[in-house]
Design a protein around this motif. Structure first.
Motif, mmCIF file in Angstrom:
data_model
loop_
_atom_site.group_PDB
_atom_site.id
_atom_site.type_symbol
_atom_site.label_atom_id
_atom_site.label_comp_id
_atom_site.label_asym_id
_atom_site.label_seq_id
_atom_site.Cartn_x
_atom_site.Cartn_y
_atom_site.Cartn_z
ATOM 1 N N GLN A 21 0.750 -1.247 0.136
ATOM 2 C CA GLN A 21 -0.220 0.063 -0.117
ATOM 3 C C GLN A 21 0.887 1.195 0.093
ATOM 4 O O GLN A 21 0.569 2.192 -0.712
ATOM 5 N N HIS A 22 1.902 1.393 1.003
ATOM 6 C CA HIS A 22 2.826 2.335 0.762
ATOM 7 C C HIS A 22 3.579 2.650 -0.375
ATOM 8 O O HIS A 22 3.544 3.758 -0.991
ATOM 9 N N GLN A 23 3.877 1.489 -1.288
ATOM 10 C CA GLN A 23 4.615 1.501 -2.535
ATOM 11 C C GLN A 23 3.562 2.277 -3.443
ATOM 12 O O GLN A 23 4.110 3.226 -4.181
ATOM 13 N N GLU A 58 -8.551 3.251 2.836
ATOM 14 C CA GLU A 58 -8.658 2.040 2.841
ATOM 15 C C GLU A 58 -7.052 1.597 3.663
ATOM 16 O O GLU A 58 -7.082 0.571 4.427
ATOM 17 N N HIS A 59 -6.221 2.319 3.506
ATOM 18 C CA HIS A 59 -5.133 1.955 3.998
ATOM 19 C C HIS A 59 -4.881 2.246 5.541
ATOM 20 O O HIS A 59 -4.522 1.442 6.109
ATOM 21 N N PHE A 60 -5.418 3.393 5.940
ATOM 22 C CA PHE A 60 -5.618 3.641 7.305
ATOM 23 C C PHE A 60 -6.259 2.582 8.107
ATOM 24 O O PHE A 60 -5.826 2.273 9.138
ATOM 25 N N TYR A 62 -6.826 -0.564 7.407
ATOM 26 C CA TYR A 62 -6.293 -1.891 7.591
ATOM 27 C C TYR A 62 -5.012 -1.544 8.415
ATOM 28 O O TYR A 62 -4.668 -2.560 9.073
ATOM 29 N N GLU A 63 -4.297 -0.460 8.353
ATOM 30 C CA GLU A 63 -3.104 -0.396 9.211
ATOM 31 C C GLU A 63 -3.382 -0.275 10.670
ATOM 32 O O GLU A 63 -2.898 -0.826 11.755
ATOM 33 N N GLU A 64 -4.635 0.268 10.950
ATOM 34 C CA GLU A 64 -4.931 0.421 12.304
ATOM 35 C C GLU A 64 -5.416 -0.725 13.084
ATOM 36 O O GLU A 64 -5.461 -1.167 14.030
ATOM 37 N N GLN A 119 7.155 11.456 5.580
ATOM 38 C CA GLN A 119 7.388 11.514 7.191
ATOM 39 C C GLN A 119 6.619 10.614 7.822
ATOM 40 O O GLN A 119 7.165 10.031 8.868
ATOM 41 N N HIS A 120 5.375 10.476 7.459
ATOM 42 C CA HIS A 120 4.442 9.483 8.082
ATOM 43 C C HIS A 120 4.959 8.103 8.172
ATOM 44 O O HIS A 120 5.052 7.412 8.958
ATOM 45 N N ILE A 121 5.228 7.629 6.851
ATOM 46 C CA ILE A 121 5.834 6.158 6.472
ATOM 47 C C ILE A 121 7.318 6.068 7.318
ATOM 48 O O ILE A 121 7.344 5.128 8.078
ATOM 49 N N ASP A 124 6.318 7.771 11.647
ATOM 50 C CA ASP A 124 5.236 7.139 12.509
ATOM 51 C C ASP A 124 5.052 5.859 12.273
ATOM 52 O O ASP A 124 4.668 4.980 13.327
ATOM 53 N N ASP A 125 4.827 5.367 11.053
ATOM 54 C CA ASP A 125 4.645 3.842 10.871
ATOM 55 C C ASP A 125 5.858 3.126 11.315
ATOM 56 O O ASP A 125 5.845 2.050 11.728
ATOM 57 N N LYS A 126 7.067 3.806 11.171
ATOM 58 C CA LYS A 126 8.158 3.031 11.765
ATOM 59 C C LYS A 126 8.282 2.681 13.016
ATOM 60 O O LYS A 126 8.690 1.626 13.526
HETATM 61 FE FE LIG Z 1 1.184 3.954 6.566
#
Ligand SMILES: [Fe+2]
Ligand SMILES: [Fe+2]
Length: 138
Positions: A21-23, A58-60, A62-64, A119-121, A124-126
Motif C-alpha cells: 500500500q505504501h508503495q 482503505e490503508h488507514f 487496514y493499518e489501524e 514523513q508518516h511512513i 510514525d509507521d516506523k
Molecule cells: Fe501507513
C-alpha cells in the motif's frame, strides 16, 4: 527523469500488504509530480484527489487494525495522525469542488502529499513497526 517519491526497503514496516500500500501511495505522489513537471497537472488532479481520498482511507483502516491486533500502545496517537491527514484532505476536495485553479491546486496537493507520506511512513509507521518487531521476538 529522476523519481522523487519512491518506496525503498528501509521504509518497510515488516508487513507485506502494508508495504504494498505504501508503495502504491508513493508511486501516485510521484505520478502527480511528473504530471506537474510535464504540464499535465490539470488533467490528472481530480483523479489524483479521488484516488487518495479512497485509498488512504482503505490503508488507514487496514493499518489501524494491524496495530490493534498487535497490541500497539501508540494506536490512539497514530489514529490522530491519520485523522489529521483526512482533515487536511477535505480542504483539497473543497478546493476542487469550488473550482480552484487546477494547476495551483495540483502544486498544493503535491507539496502536502509528498511531505506527509514520506514523513508518516518513515517516522510514525516506523514506530509501530519497531514495536511489533521487538514484541514478536521469541
Ligand atoms: Fe501507513
Ligand atoms: Fe500510519
Amino acid at each position: 527523469m529522476d523519481i522523487k517519491f519512491e518506496w525503498t526497503p528501509d521504509l518497510s514496516v515488516g508487513e507485506n500488504h502494508i508495504d504494498e500500500q505504501h508503495q502504491k501511495l508513493l508511486a501516485r505522489v510521484n505520478e502527480l509530480l511528473e504530471a506537474i513537471l510535464q504540464g499535465e497537472a490539470q488533467e490528472v488532479i481530480a483523479d489524483t484527489i479521488q484516488f487518495f481520498d479512497r485509498y488512504a482511507q482503505e490503508h488507514f483502516q487496514y493499518e489501524e487494525e494491524y496495530m490493534r491486533e498487535n497490541g500497539y500502545p501508540g494506536l490512539a496517537e497514530h489514529q490522530l495522525q491519520h485523522q489529521g491527514f483526512e482533515k487536511q484532505y477535505k480542504e483539497f476536495k473543497r478546493n476542487l469542488a469550488s473550482g480552484m485553479d487546477k494547476e495551483q491546486l495540483a502544486l498544493q496537493v503535491e507539496n502536502y502529499l509528498g511531505k506527509w507520506w514520506l514523513q508518516h511512513i518513515g517516522e510514525d509507521d516506523k514506530q509501530y513497526s519497531l514495536y511489533i518487531a521487538q514484541h514478536n521476538e521469541g
